[in-house]
Every structure is written in structure tokens, then in C-alpha cells.
Design a protein around this motif. Structure first.
Motif, PDB file in Angstrom:
ATOM      1  N   ALA A 308       0.824  -1.208   0.000  1.00  0.00           N
ATOM      2  CA  ALA A 308       0.000   0.000   0.000  1.00  0.00           C
ATOM      3  C   ALA A 308       0.860   1.262   0.000  1.00  0.00           C
ATOM      4  CB  ALA A 308      -0.909  -0.005   1.224  1.00  0.00           C
ATOM      5  N   LEU A 309       0.319   2.325  -0.606  1.00  0.00           N
ATOM      6  CA  LEU A 309       0.995   3.617  -0.568  1.00  0.00           C
ATOM      7  C   LEU A 309       0.529   4.368   0.675  1.00  0.00           C
ATOM      8  CD1 LEU A 309       2.656   5.984  -1.842  1.00  0.00           C
ATOM      9  CD2 LEU A 309       0.561   6.651  -3.023  1.00  0.00           C
ATOM     10  N   CYS A 310       1.491   4.912   1.409  1.00  0.00           N
ATOM     11  CA  CYS A 310       1.214   5.666   2.648  1.00  0.00           C
ATOM     12  C   CYS A 310       0.510   6.986   2.313  1.00  0.00           C
ATOM     13  CB  CYS A 310       2.563   5.930   3.317  1.00  0.00           C
ATOM     14  SG  CYS A 310       2.540   7.090   4.676  1.00  0.00           S
ATOM     15  N   CYS A 311      -0.301   7.475   3.260  1.00  0.00           N
ATOM     16  CA  CYS A 311      -0.974   8.769   3.063  1.00  0.00           C
ATOM     17  C   CYS A 311      -0.019   9.933   3.283  1.00  0.00           C
ATOM     18  CB  CYS A 311      -2.179   8.889   3.996  1.00  0.00           C
ATOM     19  SG  CYS A 311      -1.706   9.156   5.722  1.00  0.00           S
ATOM     20  N   GLY A 312       1.156   9.636   3.813  1.00  0.00           N
ATOM     21  CA  GLY A 312       2.144  10.693   4.051  1.00  0.00           C
ATOM     22  C   GLY A 312       2.079  11.283   5.443  1.00  0.00           C
ATOM     23  N   GLY A 313       1.193  10.756   6.282  1.00  0.00           N
ATOM     24  CA  GLY A 313       1.015  11.343   7.618  1.00  0.00           C
ATOM     25  C   GLY A 313       1.803  10.644   8.715  1.00  0.00           C
ATOM     26  N   GLY A 314       2.499   9.566   8.366  1.00  0.00           N
ATOM     27  CA  GLY A 314       3.228   8.820   9.391  1.00  0.00           C
ATOM     28  C   GLY A 314       4.528   9.513   9.794  1.00  0.00           C
ATOM     29  N   GLY A 315       5.175   8.928  10.803  1.00  0.00           N
ATOM     30  CA  GLY A 315       6.472   9.452  11.240  1.00  0.00           C
ATOM     31  C   GLY A 315       6.398  10.883  11.721  1.00  0.00           C
ATOM     32  N   GLY A 316       5.220  11.279  12.229  1.00  0.00           N
ATOM     33  CA  GLY A 316       5.067  12.630  12.758  1.00  0.00           C
ATOM     34  C   GLY A 316       4.713  13.668  11.701  1.00  0.00           C
ATOM     35  N   ASN A 317       4.739  13.263  10.421  1.00  0.00           N
ATOM     36  CA  ASN A 317       4.460  14.227   9.355  1.00  0.00           C
ATOM     37  C   ASN A 317       3.054  14.801   9.424  1.00  0.00           C
ATOM     38  OD1 ASN A 317       6.566  14.723   7.068  1.00  0.00           O
ATOM     39  ND2 ASN A 317       6.886  12.625   7.786  1.00  0.00           N
ATOM     40  N   PHE A 318       2.145  14.046   9.992  1.00  0.00           N
ATOM     41  CA  PHE A 318       0.783  14.541  10.168  1.00  0.00           C
ATOM     42  C   PHE A 318       0.807  15.850  10.958  1.00  0.00           C
ATOM     43  CE2 PHE A 318      -3.112  14.861  12.674  1.00  0.00           C
ATOM     44  CZ  PHE A 318      -4.090  14.666  11.720  1.00  0.00           C
ATOM     45  N   VAL A 348     -11.043   3.904   5.624  1.00  0.00           N
ATOM     46  CA  VAL A 348      -9.789   4.007   6.360  1.00  0.00           C
ATOM     47  C   VAL A 348      -9.986   3.443   7.774  1.00  0.00           C
ATOM     48  CG1 VAL A 348      -8.910   6.000   5.083  1.00  0.00           C
ATOM     49  CG2 VAL A 348     -10.358   6.366   7.079  1.00  0.00           C
ATOM     50  N   ALA A 349      -8.874   3.172   8.437  1.00  0.00           N
ATOM     51  CA  ALA A 349      -8.953   2.630   9.796  1.00  0.00           C
ATOM     52  C   ALA A 349      -7.987   3.368  10.712  1.00  0.00           C
ATOM     53  CB  ALA A 349      -8.642   1.138   9.772  1.00  0.00           C
ATOM     54  N   CYS A 350      -7.676   4.613  10.356  1.00  0.00           N
ATOM     55  CA  CYS A 350      -6.714   5.402  11.129  1.00  0.00           C
ATOM     56  C   CYS A 350      -7.147   6.858  11.063  1.00  0.00           C
ATOM     57  CB  CYS A 350      -5.321   5.219  10.519  1.00  0.00           C
ATOM     58  SG  CYS A 350      -4.103   6.442  11.040  1.00  0.00           S
ATOM     59  N   PRO A 351      -7.214   7.541  12.199  1.00  0.00           N
ATOM     60  CA  PRO A 351      -7.672   8.939  12.176  1.00  0.00           C
ATOM     61  C   PRO A 351      -6.727   9.866  11.404  1.00  0.00           C
ATOM     62  CG  PRO A 351      -6.884   8.331  14.378  1.00  0.00           C
ATOM     63  CD  PRO A 351      -6.934   7.076  13.580  1.00  0.00           C
ATOM     64  N   LEU A 352      -5.440   9.516  11.373  1.00  0.00           N
ATOM     65  CA  LEU A 352      -4.493  10.352  10.638  1.00  0.00           C
ATOM     66  C   LEU A 352      -4.726  10.217   9.138  1.00  0.00           C
ATOM     67  CD1 LEU A 352      -3.142   9.690  13.485  1.00  0.00           C
ATOM     68  CD2 LEU A 352      -1.016  10.391  12.430  1.00  0.00           C
ATOM     69  N   CYS A 353      -4.894   8.946   8.696  1.00  0.00           N
ATOM     70  CA  CYS A 353      -5.199   8.708   7.285  1.00  0.00           C
ATOM     71  C   CYS A 353      -6.489   9.424   6.910  1.00  0.00           C
ATOM     72  CB  CYS A 353      -5.378   7.220   6.998  1.00  0.00           C
ATOM     73  SG  CYS A 353      -3.908   6.221   7.234  1.00  0.00           S
ATOM     74  N   ALA A 354      -7.499   9.346   7.805  1.00  0.00           N
ATOM     75  CA  ALA A 354      -8.800   9.942   7.516  1.00  0.00           C
ATOM     76  C   ALA A 354      -8.652  11.423   7.220  1.00  0.00           C
ATOM     77  CB  ALA A 354      -9.752   9.721   8.691  1.00  0.00           C
ATOM     78  N   LYS A 355      -7.900  12.097   8.074  1.00  0.00           N
ATOM     79  CA  LYS A 355      -7.730  13.549   7.915  1.00  0.00           C
ATOM     80  C   LYS A 355      -6.874  13.871   6.681  1.00  0.00           C
ATOM     81  CE  LYS A 355      -7.154  17.864   9.606  1.00  0.00           C
ATOM     82  NZ  LYS A 355      -8.205  18.850   9.576  1.00  0.00           N
ATOM     83  N   MET A 356      -5.778  13.142   6.526  1.00  0.00           N
ATOM     84  CA  MET A 356      -4.884  13.399   5.387  1.00  0.00           C
ATOM     85  C   MET A 356      -5.637  13.217   4.072  1.00  0.00           C
ATOM     86  SD  MET A 356      -1.731  14.023   6.568  1.00  0.00           S
ATOM     87  CE  MET A 356      -0.674  13.790   5.144  1.00  0.00           C
ATOM     88  N   LEU A 357      -6.401  12.112   3.987  1.00  0.00           N
ATOM     89  CA  LEU A 357      -7.092  11.805   2.735  1.00  0.00           C
ATOM     90  C   LEU A 357      -8.309  12.718   2.533  1.00  0.00           C
ATOM     91  CD1 LEU A 357      -6.722   7.926   2.924  1.00  0.00           C
ATOM     92  CD2 LEU A 357      -5.499   9.448   1.381  1.00  0.00           C
ATOM     93  N   ASP A 358      -8.962  13.089   3.617  1.00  0.00           N
ATOM     94  CA  ASP A 358     -10.067  14.049   3.549  1.00  0.00           C
ATOM     95  C   ASP A 358      -9.580  15.361   2.926  1.00  0.00           C
ATOM     96  OD1 ASP A 358     -12.606  13.402   4.254  1.00  0.00           O
ATOM     97  OD2 ASP A 358     -12.530  14.223   6.277  1.00  0.00           O
ATOM     98  N   ASP A 359      -8.447  15.842   3.434  1.00  0.00           N
ATOM     99  CA  ASP A 359      -7.879  17.082   2.906  1.00  0.00           C
ATOM    100  C   ASP A 359      -7.490  16.914   1.439  1.00  0.00           C
ATOM    101  OD1 ASP A 359      -8.244  18.190   5.356  1.00  0.00           O
ATOM    102  OD2 ASP A 359      -6.131  18.164   5.965  1.00  0.00           O
ATOM    103  N   ALA A 360      -6.975  15.723   1.117  1.00  0.00           N
ATOM    104  CA  ALA A 360      -6.550  15.472  -0.258  1.00  0.00           C
ATOM    105  C   ALA A 360      -7.760  15.455  -1.200  1.00  0.00           C
ATOM    106  CB  ALA A 360      -5.792  14.149  -0.338  1.00  0.00           C
ATOM    107  N   VAL A 361      -8.868  14.909  -0.727  1.00  0.00           N
ATOM    108  CA  VAL A 361     -10.090  14.878  -1.535  1.00  0.00           C
ATOM    109  C   VAL A 361     -10.522  16.314  -1.849  1.00  0.00           C
ATOM    110  CG1 VAL A 361     -12.584  14.401  -1.400  1.00  0.00           C
ATOM    111  CG2 VAL A 361     -10.939  12.607  -0.853  1.00  0.00           C
TER     112      VAL A 361
END
Lengths: 440, 264
Positions: A308-318, A348-361
Motif C-alpha cells: 500500500a501507498l502511505c498517506c504521508g502522515g506517518g512518522g510525525g508528518n501529520f 480508512v482505519a486510522c484517524p491520521l489517514c482519515a484527515k490526510m485523505l479528507d484534505d486530499a479529496v
């Protein structure tokens, strides 16, 4: 530096930045920046150059290290034995920067906020439990499970919404579950990923002390990052708890018929959170949960599971946003990939992914075509409004059946919600908004 | 180069500020205390100047027992030694008295350069740096965003109404910091613990030869009469009428009659 010897073993073959079939780039920061220094191999060489005094710490060096999303794709693709410790090398290099006091301001402010306020949002602890108002979840007091929501679930609007939907599934199922509310403290997973191992140790010890004092045995986490910290890191400090991500418990509850997913005829796909998938090895549970939703059409994205491709929010980047936005940001690429499946819902199953992808949408301007929804929302049929048959290629939608939903998305004041929006108005509006192509 | 940095401990900038029962002070129980953010710029700049020109960085702070945490943080950032003026009689000093006490301590110390935050984030007084310079009779340059020291002279840049002003002075001089001067370094827990090995000297008003009656509450030139919380922000009010014209008319009515920002 710990793991310093491993930097000599990398000969920068470059496989680390690819997807499993080497068909496309799967390293989020390399995708965004396009320079080899932003790929894992490049980082290895750069760290080696710093260790051997060929380069000094600079703003650029810091940026390159801190744009790693710790997604773990490189660990999957690396062909050398060092792959096991690949992320440990980057973490150790970040720790060196932390020790020198030389971290980017955004990283420094993240650490300081957690040290001073106990959370990165600089909000008072007394606000922590506010997400749960009206849900009916109790404060933990000898319950079977502790529901740990974490920083994003406690303070971020999108995260809170997700915490509420997950908690209400548990409450509706009559599960013995409690939350910590204002006593909850940051889990520290991203603090560690950013190299602040001392602050992480403090947070881990404080949390373990708190969990033990309250008699916590079983923890359900909203956030896969917390799942990772509790499961992998806390035992090193003597904290041994039975930890589950909520997707895993959902599956158990569905299988033993405690919860009954509502029927839906949505087309959905699923985005693996890195800390649940690659870091936690949990790929099947969320997919199994989706299989139990009657009528749901599920299809995989091109890159899924271990790939899978990461949403970019991991490693504190969120929190630090070192990765930054833009058309080539991993989250926007991921949304475009999801659209290719023809889905209406990206689960999604992660609040960070949810926010990152929501913003991306929103950034992609595709709010009418795809919606980011978490597993709990999917079970409860939160997208019933979107169930008219559409494909991703449809440019114009029948808005009359979607009015309630679109009001939410386009931020039309709720007071206007009853006003019927005609398809012509919508089409005109959609044309005005910049799309990716028109921007080019 | 002997550099002295003036440091104050203030409530965390995100702390929930509540007025105490007496109506003239703040509740301090639930507050986390931090080093004044503008003083962090001062410490960082001092440490950087020492790195290029050599010398010693001394941190000077006035305040209660807990102030030592701010001093330790400055030491962890790289300062060499700390001086903590700790005397119950000095508590409640106004800006001028604070300046007087700090200046008295500085008179016995060697200094080429004094750096202070432009203001403390708690009471936003902007006074202490200027007062110290006046008491010591040395030049002061306020709100500096860039400095350069060449041969006994300092050249400072400061912004003023959209313009950039360059100010030159002989040393010794006192300058105060503005955001943009630098990015203060991050300090870890072990860093602060290691800094415990660095010396912190504690001084009383008597050590400085100051009569307690001239400072603290007794010496106040400024008296706080009352504290009030700012008015609560009111939410957004939507005007929803049948037509655009009616919406506009209602908006004009509210702005002129209720908010009174438009005059008929």
C-alpha cells in the motif's frame, strides 16, 4: 550513532523506493520530492556522509530526514539483510539531531507541545474527553476494555468524529468499555519516530503507570500508531497489555453476532494504514469486516496490503507537515488511485489517514465523487445518501438525492440544507473549481 | 565576549488564564511554567555569538524558586552559568523595580553584551529591557531581527512600520529580541539533567545592596487595580432572508443599529 554500521551496507540499489512489482514509486517522500536523497537509500548515504564528517547538519539535511513517513515500504522492498533495521537507522539519525538540538522548528514545536501540554494541539487536558459527549461511553473504571483514542481522536475534528463512530459501535453492542478522558496522555509513537526517545520513554512510563493504576488489561486503540506503540514498544518498559486495533475487535464482534452491519450498496476500497498493515501485520481483519457488510461492493486499489501507498502522515508528518501538500503529495496520489477503482467510499482505519485523505479529496476537488469513511461509519451505513448508482467517471451527479451529504461537504450552511440545489447550479460550480488538469 | 541573557519564567502561552479571587492576580495552580519565548531567542543568539566569537554566556533571572527550571533550560541550551535572584521581598515588583534589581546584579558583573526578550509573554510590559539599559546607562536597541558584531561594534537590524532600520552601536549594549532573529534549539530531558552540573548562583536583595522597601509591592510605581477577561467571542450569525437585497439590507441594519460600525 546506534546502527551506524548498517549505513555502510547499503549500496543504494534503489529497490527500496519502489512498489512490489517495481512498476511504480512507493516511497512517499521520494514521490513528493523526486530526489534520490529523499529515498531510503539516499538517506542511508546521507547519514553515512554525516557520520564520516563529509557533511554538516543543515536545514536541508534535517528536512530530508524528517520527511520520512516511516511507512515501512522500504523494509518490504529492500533486498539486503539490513532491511529489518532500516527504519531504526533513520530513527537513530533523527535521535542524533534531537540530541544536538538541531531539529526543524515544526518538529521542535511538536515535542514542546507534548512536553508542556501533553498533546500536540496545545489544548488543555480537560478538553480531551469532550469527543465522547452524548455517546454514552463511560470513564474507565474496571471495564473489560479501555478504548484509547489518542491525540488525533481527542482533538482533531475529523479524528473526534471517527472516535465517536467507533465508540458508538461499542456502546450499541453493549461492550464493557471505558475511556480515560482528561487523564489520557499522548501514546508517543510519533515522538519516537521523530527521534525523541527520551520524551517517548517518559510518555511510555507515565502511560504504563496510569494503565496499571486503573487496572487496565485489554486496550482497544482507535489509532494504529498507538496500537504499534502499546504492542511493540511498551513491553520494553514493562507494560504488557492485550492490545487490539478496533478493526480486529469489530471482526470478533461481527463473528459472534454482537454487531450487525447495516446493508449498503456502496462501492468501496480500503486504504491500509501503515502502522496497522506493514507495522502491525493486520491486513485481513478490516477487509473481513467489509465482507460482512451486506450488499457492499469491495475492490482493491492497485497498491494494497504490504504494497500500500502511505498517506504521508506517518512518522510525525501529520503534525509537522514536513512533507507539505501539492499535487504530488502522497495523499493526493492515493485519492487518485482510489478513484481509479470506481469506488464512492475510501475506507480508512486510522484517524491520521482519515484527515490526510479528507484534505486530499478537497484539494483534488473530488468531494462529490469520493468520500473518506472509516470502518465504523461504513458499518453504520453512514453513506446511505450516496447509494445512487454512479461510476467514478461520472462528472455530473444527480444532486437532488445527495443534498444532505453535499451540504456537509461544500460547507453550505445547514440552514440552507432544505433548499434543493439544482443539477445545473452544481455543474456550473464544479466547472469553476480548479481541477488537477485545469491547473496544468 | 561576556554575554548576559535576561530570562523570565512565564505561564505556558496556551495556559488557561483565570483571574484569582483577589481580582488583581492570576490563579497559578494549574499552570505549566516555561521560559518566556522571546528569551529563548535571546539565549539562542547568545550561544551562537559565543560559538563564533568565544566568551561566556551568563543567564540572569529574577523570580521565585521555580524560576530555576527556566535557568536550567537556558543552561541546557548552552549557557555557561546562571544567576538566580531569589528573594520573597522582590516578588510583586513592577517592571521598573525588576529593571532596577537586574541592573544592580549586572553592576557587579563583567558584560559586553546584554540580550533580553522584547517583552515577557505574561504581562506584555515591554519595559524591563529598556529599564535595565537606562539604569546601567548603556545604549539599547529593541526588537532586533539580525545582529552582527565587528570589532567592538554591533550592527542590528530591526523592523519598524514596514521598514528595515539598521542601528549601529559601540559595545557594551543591550538589545531585545524579535521573532525571526533565530530558531531556538530543542532541549531534551537528558540535556536539562546534564545542565544540572553547571553552576547556578542564588542572590538575595541584600547581596545586591537593594533596600527591600524600594522594590516589590512596597516600591510599586504601577498598581494593578483590576483584571478583566476579554469579552467572549460570539459565534457566527447567518443572515437568511428571501432575496439577496433583503440580506444586504439586514446586514446594513445590523452594522449600523446593533454593532454601530456604520453611521447612517
Amino acid at each position: 550513532m546506534e546502527y551506524a554500521d548498517l549505513t555502510r551496507l547499503c549500496f543504494r540499489c534503489g529497490y527500496c523506493k519502489f512498489s512490489a512489482d517495481y512498476g511504480e514509486i512507493n516511497c512517499p517522500s521520494y514521490l513528493k520530492f523526486g530526489f534520490d536523497t529523499y529515498a531510503p537509500g539516499g538517506r542511508m548515504w546521507l547519514i553515512k556522509a554525516w557520520l564520516t564528517h563529509q557533511i554538516d547538519i543543515s536545514a536541508n539535511y534535517m528536512k530530508i530526514l524528517y520527511t520520512c513517513a516511516t511507512c515501512g515500504n522500504c523494509k518490504e522492498q529492500c533486498v539486503m539483510d539490513l532491511k529489518t533495521n532500516l527504519l531504526d537507522v533513520f530513527e537513530a539519525a533523527k535521535s542524533e539531531l534531537v540530541e544536538e538540538g538541531a531539529v526543524p522548528p515544526a518538529v521542535r514545536d511538536y515535542f514542546k507541545a507534548i512536553s508542556i501540554n501533553g498533546n500536540p494541539y496545545k489544548e488543555p487536558q480537560s478538553e480531551r474527553g469532550k469527543w465522547a459527549e452524548g455517546i454514552g461511553i463511560e470513564v474507565f473504571d474496571g471495564h473489560e476494555y479501555l478504548f484509547y483514542v489518542g491525540d488525533v481522536g481527542s482533538y482533531d475534528e475529523r479524528g473526534k468524529k471517527m472516535a465517536r463512530s467507533v465508540a458508538s459501535v461499542f456502546v450499541d453492542a453493549g461492550l464493557s468499555v471505558g475511556m480515560l478522558g482528561e487523564e489520557e496522555l499522548s501514546d508517543g509513537n510519533d515522538v519516537k519516530a521523530l527521534g525523541e526517545k527520551w520524551l517517548f520513554q517518559y510518555l511510555a512510563e507515565e502511560n504504563i503507570k496510569l494503565f496499571n493504576a486503573r487496572g487496565v488489561k485489554k486496550i482497544i486503540t482507535l489509532d494504529p500508531h498507538a496500537y504499534n506503540a502499546f504492542r511493540v514498544e511498551y513491553p520494553k518498559f514493562g507494560g504488557n497489555f492485550e492490545v487490539q486495533h478496533y478493526a480486529q475487535l469489530f471482526l470478533t464482534l461481527i463473528r459472534n453476532k454482537t454487531i450487525h452491519p447495516e446493508t449498503s450498496d456502496l462501492k468501496v476500497t480500503y486504504h491500509d494504514p501503515c502502522y496497522l498493515g506493514r507495522h502491525g501485520g493486520v491486513y485481513d481483519a478490516p477487509r473481513e469486516v467489509l465482507k460482512y457488510v451486506p450488499g457492499l461492493h469491495f475492490s482493491e486499489m492497485r497498491r494494497n496490503g504490504k504494497n500500500a501507498l502511505c498517506c504521508g502522515g506517518g512518522g510525525g508528518n501529520f503534525f509537522t507537515d514536513m512533507m507539505g501538500g501539492g499535487e504530488e503529495s502522497p495523499a493526493r496520489i492515493r485519492v487518485r488511485e482510489a478513484l481509479e477503482t470506481g469506488c464512492q467510499g475510501l475506507v480508512v482505519a486510522c484517524p491520521l489517514c482519515a484527515k490526510m485523505l479528507d484534505d486530499a479529496v478537497k484539494a483534488e476537488g473530488v468531494e462529490t465523487r469520493i468520500r473518506i469513511q472509516d470502518l465504523a461509519e461504513t458499518l453504520k451505513g453512514a453513506c446511505r445518501e450516496m447509494t445512487n448508482s454512479r461510476t467514478a467517471g461520472d462528472d455530473v451527479l444527480d444532486m437532488r438525492s445527495l443534498t444532505g451529504y453535499c451540504c456537509d461537504l461544500w460547507k453550505i450552511p445547514s440552514i440552507l440544507r432544505d433548499r434543493i440545489i439544482g443539477p445545473d447550479d452544481i455543474r456550473e460550480d464544479a466547472e469553476k473549481r480548479p481541477t488537477r488538469r485545469s491547473a496544468l | 565576549m561576556e554575554i548576559v541573557v535576561l530570562v523570565k519564567q512565564v505561564p505556558d502561552t496556551e495556559a488557561m488564564i483565570q483571574i484569582a479571587e483577589d481580582g488583581v492576580s492570576l490563579k497559578t495552580e494549574k499552570i505549566t511554567w516555561i521560559m518566556n519565548p522571546y528569551d529563548e531567542f535571546a539565549v539562542e543568539e547568545a550561544v551562537r555569538i559565543r560559538a563564533s566569537l568565544g566568551g561566556r554566556v551568563t543567564v540572569l533571572a529574577l523570580g521565585p524558586e521555580s524560576t530555576v527550571t527556566a535557568i536550567r533550560t537556558a543552561l541546557a541550551m548552552g549557557a555557561d552559568k546562571g544567576i538566580h535572584i531569589h528573594d520573597p521581598a522582590a516578588e510583586g515588583s513592577d517592571s521598573l523595580s525588576t529593571g532596577k534589581i537586574l541592573a544592580a546584579a549586572l553592576k557587579d558583573m563583567p558584560y559586553d553584551l546584554i540580550i533580553a526578550g522584547q517583552r515577557a509573554m505574561d504581562d506584555d510590559g515591554y519595559q524591563v529591557g529598556a529599564a535595565v539599559a537606562e539604569y546601567l546607562d548603556i545604549p539599547q536597541i529593541s526588537m532586533v531581527i539580525k545582529q552582527e558584531i565587528v570589532g567592538g561594534k554591533i550592527i542590528c537590524h530591526r523592523t519598524e512600520d514596514g521598514a528595515l532600520v539598521t542601528v549601529e552601536s559601540e559595545l557594551p549594549v543591550l538589545f531585545t529580541t524579535q521573532r525571526g532573529l533565530n530558531e531556538p534549539r530543542y532541549v531534551t530531558f537528558p540535556g536539562i539533567i546534564k545542565a544540572k552540573k553547571k553552576p547556578v548562583e542564588v542572590k538575595t536583595l541584600e547581596d545586591l545592596g537593594i533596600d527591600p522597601q524600594t522594590v516589590g509591592p512596597a516600591g510599586q510605581k504601577v498598581t494593578i487595580v483590576a483584571l478583566h477577561s476579554p469579552p467572549k467571542r460570539i459565534g457566527v450569525r447567518m443572515i437568511v432572508r428571501e432575496t439577496e437585497q433583503e440580506n444586504a439590507a439586514e446586514l446594513v441594519r445590523i452594522l449600523s443599529e446593533e454593532v454601530k460600525v456604520l453611521l447612517a
